[in-house]
Motif scaffolding. Structure first.
Motif, PDB file in Angstrom:
ATOM      1  N   LYS A  52      15.104  11.405  32.280  1.00  0.00           N
ATOM      2  CA  LYS A  52      14.846  10.073  32.819  1.00  0.00           C
ATOM      3  C   LYS A  52      13.338   9.867  32.832  1.00  0.00           C
ATOM      4  O   LYS A  52      12.614  10.624  33.465  1.00  0.00           O
ATOM      5  N   PHE A  53      12.904   8.870  32.118  1.00  0.00           N
ATOM      6  CA  PHE A  53      11.485   8.547  32.049  1.00  0.00           C
ATOM      7  C   PHE A  53      11.207   7.299  32.875  1.00  0.00           C
ATOM      8  O   PHE A  53      12.108   6.504  33.135  1.00  0.00           O
ATOM      9  N   PHE A  54       9.956   7.141  33.238  1.00  0.00           N
ATOM     10  CA  PHE A  54       9.541   5.880  33.848  1.00  0.00           C
ATOM     11  C   PHE A  54       8.430   5.284  33.005  1.00  0.00           C
ATOM     12  O   PHE A  54       7.413   5.940  32.763  1.00  0.00           O
ATOM     13  N   VAL A  55       8.665   4.069  32.547  1.00  0.00           N
ATOM     14  CA  VAL A  55       7.668   3.369  31.745  1.00  0.00           C
ATOM     15  C   VAL A  55       6.951   2.394  32.672  1.00  0.00           C
ATOM     16  O   VAL A  55       7.584   1.485  33.225  1.00  0.00           O
ATOM     17  N   GLU A  56       5.651   2.620  32.870  1.00  0.00           N
ATOM     18  CA  GLU A  56       4.922   1.835  33.877  1.00  0.00           C
ATOM     19  C   GLU A  56       3.709   1.161  33.269  1.00  0.00           C
ATOM     20  O   GLU A  56       3.032   1.730  32.416  1.00  0.00           O
ATOM     21  N   GLY A  57       3.439  -0.038  33.745  1.00  0.00           N
ATOM     22  CA  GLY A  57       2.275  -0.750  33.244  1.00  0.00           C
ATOM     23  C   GLY A  57       1.953  -1.958  34.096  1.00  0.00           C
ATOM     24  O   GLY A  57       2.571  -2.199  35.132  1.00  0.00           O
ATOM     25  N   LYS A  58       0.986  -2.709  33.601  1.00  0.00           N
ATOM     26  CA  LYS A  58       0.440  -3.812  34.381  1.00  0.00           C
ATOM     27  C   LYS A  58       0.290  -5.051  33.500  1.00  0.00           C
ATOM     28  O   LYS A  58      -0.037  -4.933  32.319  1.00  0.00           O
ATOM     29  N   ILE A  59       0.537  -6.217  34.096  1.00  0.00           N
ATOM     30  CA  ILE A  59       0.316  -7.481  33.397  1.00  0.00           C
ATOM     31  C   ILE A  59      -0.780  -8.236  34.146  1.00  0.00           C
ATOM     32  O   ILE A  59      -0.716  -8.373  35.368  1.00  0.00           O
ATOM     33  N   TYR A  60      -1.778  -8.719  33.423  1.00  0.00           N
ATOM     34  CA  TYR A  60      -2.905  -9.380  34.081  1.00  0.00           C
ATOM     35  C   TYR A  60      -3.179 -10.747  33.479  1.00  0.00           C
ATOM     36  O   TYR A  60      -2.742 -11.055  32.368  1.00  0.00           O
ATOM     37  N   SER A 111       7.851  -0.911  36.623  1.00  0.00           N
ATOM     38  CA  SER A 111       8.284   0.460  36.381  1.00  0.00           C
ATOM     39  C   SER A 111       9.717   0.398  35.886  1.00  0.00           C
ATOM     40  O   SER A 111      10.609  -0.058  36.597  1.00  0.00           O
ATOM     41  N   ILE A 112       9.930   0.818  34.665  1.00  0.00           N
ATOM     42  CA  ILE A 112      11.258   0.706  34.040  1.00  0.00           C
ATOM     43  C   ILE A 112      11.852   2.099  33.887  1.00  0.00           C
ATOM     44  O   ILE A 112      11.303   2.924  33.149  1.00  0.00           O
ATOM     45  N   PRO A 113      12.953   2.397  34.589  1.00  0.00           N
ATOM     46  CA  PRO A 113      13.598   3.694  34.388  1.00  0.00           C
ATOM     47  C   PRO A 113      14.319   3.714  33.039  1.00  0.00           C
ATOM     48  O   PRO A 113      15.011   2.750  32.690  1.00  0.00           O
ATOM     49  N   VAL A 114      14.133   4.783  32.309  1.00  0.00           N
ATOM     50  CA  VAL A 114      14.728   4.896  30.977  1.00  0.00           C
ATOM     51  C   VAL A 114      15.512   6.198  30.905  1.00  0.00           C
ATOM     52  O   VAL A 114      14.985   7.250  31.253  1.00  0.00           O
ATOM     53  N   THR A 138       6.461  10.199  33.386  1.00  0.00           N
ATOM     54  CA  THR A 138       5.976   8.826  33.489  1.00  0.00           C
ATOM     55  C   THR A 138       5.119   8.493  32.270  1.00  0.00           C
ATOM     56  O   THR A 138       4.280   9.289  31.866  1.00  0.00           O
ATOM     57  N   ARG A 139       5.383   7.349  31.688  1.00  0.00           N
ATOM     58  CA  ARG A 139       4.610   6.907  30.526  1.00  0.00           C
ATOM     59  C   ARG A 139       3.836   5.658  30.916  1.00  0.00           C
ATOM     60  O   ARG A 139       4.440   4.655  31.297  1.00  0.00           O
ATOM     61  N   TYR A 140       2.520   5.724  30.827  1.00  0.00           N
ATOM     62  CA  TYR A 140       1.702   4.576  31.195  1.00  0.00           C
ATOM     63  C   TYR A 140       1.422   3.731  29.962  1.00  0.00           C
ATOM     64  O   TYR A 140       0.959   4.236  28.945  1.00  0.00           O
ATOM     65  N   VAL A 141       1.733   2.444  30.091  1.00  0.00           N
ATOM     66  CA  VAL A 141       1.605   1.518  28.974  1.00  0.00           C
ATOM     67  C   VAL A 141       0.254   0.821  29.083  1.00  0.00           C
ATOM     68  O   VAL A 141      -0.215   0.529  30.194  1.00  0.00           O
ATOM     69  N   ASN A 142      -0.387   0.534  27.956  1.00  0.00           N
ATOM     70  CA  ASN A 142      -1.646  -0.215  28.005  1.00  0.00           C
ATOM     71  C   ASN A 142      -1.408  -1.590  28.659  1.00  0.00           C
ATOM     72  O   ASN A 142      -0.365  -2.198  28.452  1.00  0.00           O
TER      73      ASN A 142
END
Ligand code: NAG
Ligand code: NAG
Ligand code: NAG
Length: 162
Positions: A28-36, A84-87, A131-135
């Motif tokens: 189970k991964f977590f894909v996390e990032g930010k929208i600005y 944060s999207i659980p995958v 955890t995978r941090y997205v640009n």
């Protein structure tokens, strides 16, 4: 004899049980990032940028060989512009990216590239963390904030043209 048979049976069922457990708990991964929001039409994040909440984002994985969407999951940014999207499962053979939907309210709707870099969703490439941090991905306003010129000067961007 009966006793050793029981021991063997116990051993076999223990092995079966543990492999069944392994099958039932995939990665189970977590894909996390930010929208600005970029209020300067810089198309990058600056100190005047601020978080955009309520933006819909979609994680999409596509099979490399046939372009078919193999996995898709939606989420929405919180008050800090974070998601944060659980995958579940390993997606080594797929190309996974996050795409942000342009907000349908507010000033910040102008698109810049709204697709992330490729996200590696497999344990087979060395990363220990799940955890995978997205640009960060952003949207721009149509008008520019009055403080943007100060930022241009701070960054020395005004000297690039001459
Ligand atoms: C996720 O969002 C996309 C577009 O934003 C939509 O087409 C899709 O149906 C949504 N999927 C789910 C499971 O909500
Ligand atoms: C941004 O994402 C949406 C789908 O979520 C897409 O329809 C749109 O074309 C994208 N815009 C850009 C500039 O990539
Ligand atoms: C986000 O997605 C939900 C469910 O698909 C939809 O009802 C809502 O309008 C979307 N919001 C934005 C800002 O696109």
């Amino acid at each position: 004899m009966a006793r050793s048979f029981a021991v063997v049976a116990l051993f076999v069922s223990a092995v079966c049980f543990s492999s069944a457990l392994a099958r039932k708990s995939p990665e189970k991964f977590f894909v996390e990032g930010k929208i600005y929001c970029d209020p300067c039409q810089f198309a990058f994040e600056s100190r005047l940028s601020f978080a955009l909440s309520g933006v819909n984002v979609t994680l999409k994985c596509i099979k490399e060989e046939n372009d078919i969407v193999s996995y898709q999951k939606n989420s929405t940014t919180d008050a800090n512009g974070m998601y944060s999207i659980p995958v579940h499962g390993d997606h080594e053979e797929e190309i996974c990216v996050v795409v942000a939907d342009p907000p349908n309210e507010g000033q910040c709707k102008e698109a810049m590239p709204n697709k992330s870099d490729r996200i590696i969703l497999t344990k087979n490439m060395g990363a220990a963390s799940m955890t995978r941090y997205v640009n960060p991905l952003g949207f721009m306003t149509q008008t520019t904030d009055s403080q943007c010129f100060a930022v241009v000067q701070e960054l020395g961007l005004d000297k690039l043209d001459d």
